[in-house]
Design a protein around this motif. Structure first.
Motif, PDB file in Angstrom:
ATOM      1  N   LEU A  80       0.809  -1.220   0.000  1.00  0.00           N
ATOM      2  CA  LEU A  80       0.000   0.000   0.000  1.00  0.00           C
ATOM      3  C   LEU A  80       0.841   1.267   0.000  1.00  0.00           C
ATOM      4  O   LEU A  80       0.434   2.289  -0.569  1.00  0.00           O
ATOM      5  N   MET A  81       2.018   1.242   0.640  1.00  0.00           N
ATOM      6  CA  MET A  81       2.855   2.446   0.736  1.00  0.00           C
ATOM      7  C   MET A  81       3.540   2.801  -0.582  1.00  0.00           C
ATOM      8  O   MET A  81       4.176   3.859  -0.680  1.00  0.00           O
ATOM      9  N   GLN A  82       3.420   1.946  -1.585  1.00  0.00           N
ATOM     10  CA  GLN A  82       4.026   2.252  -2.882  1.00  0.00           C
ATOM     11  C   GLN A  82       3.380   3.493  -3.510  1.00  0.00           C
ATOM     12  O   GLN A  82       4.048   4.276  -4.184  1.00  0.00           O
ATOM     13  N   PHE A  83       2.087   3.675  -3.257  1.00  0.00           N
ATOM     14  CA  PHE A  83       1.389   4.854  -3.789  1.00  0.00           C
ATOM     15  C   PHE A  83       1.954   6.126  -3.169  1.00  0.00           C
ATOM     16  O   PHE A  83       2.154   7.136  -3.858  1.00  0.00           O
ATOM     17  N   LEU A  92       7.831  10.981  -4.820  1.00  0.00           N
ATOM     18  CA  LEU A  92       8.797  11.125  -5.915  1.00  0.00           C
ATOM     19  C   LEU A  92       8.363  12.205  -6.902  1.00  0.00           C
ATOM     20  O   LEU A  92       9.189  12.983  -7.387  1.00  0.00           O
ATOM     21  N   ALA A  93       7.066  12.253  -7.200  1.00  0.00           N
ATOM     22  CA  ALA A  93       6.550  13.249  -8.155  1.00  0.00           C
ATOM     23  C   ALA A  93       6.832  14.662  -7.670  1.00  0.00           C
ATOM     24  O   ALA A  93       7.350  15.510  -8.425  1.00  0.00           O
ATOM     25  N   GLY A 124      11.290   8.955 -17.913  1.00  0.00           N
ATOM     26  CA  GLY A 124      11.298   9.899 -16.795  1.00  0.00           C
ATOM     27  C   GLY A 124      11.868   9.265 -15.530  1.00  0.00           C
ATOM     28  O   GLY A 124      11.745   8.059 -15.312  1.00  0.00           O
ATOM     29  N   CYS A 125      12.479  10.088 -14.687  1.00  0.00           N
ATOM     30  CA  CYS A 125      13.092   9.572 -13.454  1.00  0.00           C
ATOM     31  C   CYS A 125      12.054   9.126 -12.432  1.00  0.00           C
ATOM     32  O   CYS A 125      12.331   8.259 -11.608  1.00  0.00           O
ATOM     33  N   ARG A 126      10.863   9.719 -12.478  1.00  0.00           N
ATOM     34  CA  ARG A 126       9.820   9.261 -11.546  1.00  0.00           C
ATOM     35  C   ARG A 126       9.478   7.808 -11.822  1.00  0.00           C
ATOM     36  O   ARG A 126       9.387   6.999 -10.908  1.00  0.00           O
ATOM     37  N   PHE A 163      10.468   4.909  -9.213  1.00  0.00           N
ATOM     38  CA  PHE A 163       9.320   4.181  -8.662  1.00  0.00           C
ATOM     39  C   PHE A 163       9.422   2.694  -8.987  1.00  0.00           C
ATOM     40  O   PHE A 163       9.096   1.841  -8.155  1.00  0.00           O
ATOM     41  N   SER A 164       9.870   2.388 -10.195  1.00  0.00           N
ATOM     42  CA  SER A 164      10.069   0.988 -10.576  1.00  0.00           C
ATOM     43  C   SER A 164      11.092   0.319  -9.665  1.00  0.00           C
ATOM     44  O   SER A 164      10.923  -0.831  -9.244  1.00  0.00           O
TER      45      SER A 164
END
Length: 343
Positions: free
Chosen positions: A121-124, A130-131, A249-251, A255-256
């Motif tokens: 859940l914390m991935q969101f 990051l954005a 993009g770096c985001r 994120f990946s």
């Protein structure tokens, strides 16, 4: 009628104790691995804290470190119990603690389940952090002489090189900000003046990207300036030609990286839950098998072990009855205290 009863001979009890001892120490190793991954995840978040505007959450790594330490302690204790279970004198001292220990294991499994849910859940939250962080990082890229932002340029350049990315969403994000400090602009130059004056906010904007966006695998020398101006370069068309800069993009790249790490850790914690469940079931069988021996002085005699003393329905009914009784007792105590206060 016990739930899932199994007959045990001395040989079966010995094999169960030995197998459980190995399983518990395997769980200790997994606990050390979870602890190590928690520290690694925390370090990786700290390393790129500037890319997240210093707002990253350390809840998951801190929880992993805690869970790893608890796993080592709980499973080391379980391994010791299994080791001593074949000696009646040694096992006698552990026997009063086993019920509490099994309840503690149930609580630990609930904590592990919470950790798994947070890993996914914390991935969101990481994505949103990051954005915002990358957006501000690009904005402050030029502020190499501003306290608190001195290393933003270096951090962002190293991130783009390491993760093979450019900008927040893509390389065009650099077109929207002035990423060259006024210290390095020749304000006496007419072209520079025109660019600054033509912008409402007085910024020096151009269709260029920093050197760290360049793809070293491209056969053509890096084109990082005038990316959308075909006439500025020989045999070049930005609409059809594959650009020799990173287009990702770096985001997305960061994120990946973090989501892949969190998914892997989550899968490991799920494996730990299965191991802990197997440990609990095996220890319950071992304890009940030792308690139901017809002649404790004769180790050769048969015994019966089970997971639950009664069926599943009966066990849940007893549990609900105990909870109701406890609730009524609390109400009576509160009522008595209220009456005493009124008197």
């Amino acid at each position: 009628m016990p739930f899932m009863p199994v007959k045990f001979t001395l040989q079966k009890r010995v094999k169960l104790a030995q197998g459980l001892w190995m399983l518990y120490w395997l769980s200790v190793i997994v606990g050390i691995l979870i602890f190590s991954l928690g520290i690694f995840f925390k370090v990786e978040l700290r390393k790129r804290s500037e890319m997240m505007d210093n707002n990253e959450s350390h809840l998951v790594p801190n929880l992993l470190i805690l869970v790893g330490m608890l796993a080592c302690g709980v499973n080391a204790f379980g391994g010791k119990v299994c080791h001593d279970s074949l000696d009646p004198m040694k096992f006698a001292k552990w026997k009063p603690m086993l019920k509490t220990f099994l309840l503690l294991c149930c609580g630990f499994n609930m904590l592990l389940l919470l950790t798994v849910l947070l890993c996914f859940l914390m991935q969101f939250a990481v994505y949103l952090t990051l954005a915002d962080g990358l957006k501000n990082g690009i904005k402050f890229y030029k502020d190499t002489d501003t306290p608190g932002r001195c290393f933003m340029k270096r951090t962002l350049d190293m991130t783009q090189i390491e993760f093979r990315c450019c900008g927040n969403n893509n390389f065009r994000d650099w077109f929207e900000v002035q990423w060259i400090s006024n210290r390095y602009l020749d304000m006496s130059n007419d072209e520079v003046k025109d660019r600054v004056l033509s912008n409402v906010e007085g910024k020096f904007l151009m269709d260029s990207v920093p050197f760290s966006c360049c793809n070293p695998g491209s056969p053509r020398p890096c084109i990082q300036h005038h990316l959308t101006n075909n006439s500025a370069h020989y045999d070049y068309d930005h609409r059809t030609e594959e650009l020799n800069i990173w287009t990702r993009g770096c985001r997305e790249a960061l994120f990946s990286y973090y989501s892949g790490m969190m998914n892997s850790i989550g899968a490991l914690v799920i494996l730990t839950i299965l191991l802990e469940s197997a440990d609990m079931a095996g220890l319950k069988y071992l304890c009940t098998a030792l308690e139901t021996m017809a002649d404790p002085d004769n180790p050769e005699c048969e015994s019966e072990g089970w997971l639950l003393e009664k069926g599943v329905k009966e066990t849940f009914a007893d549990l609900l009855a105990k909870m109701k009784t406890l609730g009524k007792t609390n109400q009576v105590e509160e009522g008595g205290e209220g009456g005493g206060a009124t008197t």
